[in-house]
Design an enzyme around this catalytic site. Structure first.
Site, PDB file in Angstrom:
ATOM      1  CG  HIS A  15      -1.915  -1.086   1.197  1.00  0.00           C
ATOM      2  ND1 HIS A  15      -3.024  -1.059   0.393  1.00  0.00           N
ATOM      3  CD2 HIS A  15      -1.952  -2.275   1.834  1.00  0.00           C
ATOM      4  CE1 HIS A  15      -3.709  -2.171   0.549  1.00  0.00           C
ATOM      5  NE2 HIS A  15      -3.075  -2.936   1.414  1.00  0.00           N
ATOM      6  CB  ALA A  16       0.930   4.281   0.735  1.00  0.00           C
TER       7      ALA A  16
END
Length: 97
Positions: A15-16
């Protein structure tokens, strides 16, 4: 078909930031890499949205692959396997964490 297994080491999964680091590494190879986890079809590892949507959590085992028919003619099988090994290292390193 070149394939490598890897374990996602980033505490937040893909994620991210860790996903962005991984996708940039995939894009740099110039290869059509897919990433999948057990029971799920592969997604395009060059797409940040697809990678983040698939929810590859910390500690999950993933499979990195390149379909033989999708391998660009300018790449040898050995080069594709080497690229997958480098991507495995990215997923399992703390640099992506």
């Amino acid at each position: 078909m070149p394939v490598r297994k890897a374990v996602v080491s980033a505490a937040v999964g893909l994620h991210a930031r860790p996903a962005a680091v991984f996708v940039r590494a995939v894009t740099a190879t110039g290869l059509p890499v897919t990433i999948s986890k057990a029971g799920r079809p592969g997604v395009d590892a060059r797409s940040l949205l697809e990678v983040m949507t698939e929810d590859f959590e910390c500690g999950c085992q993933v499979e990195l692959a390149i379909a033989a028919e999708a391998l660009p003619a300018r790449y040898s099988l050995a080069e594709a396997e080497s690229a997958l090994e480098e991507l495995r290292n990215v997923l399992e390193s703390t640099a992506a964490a």
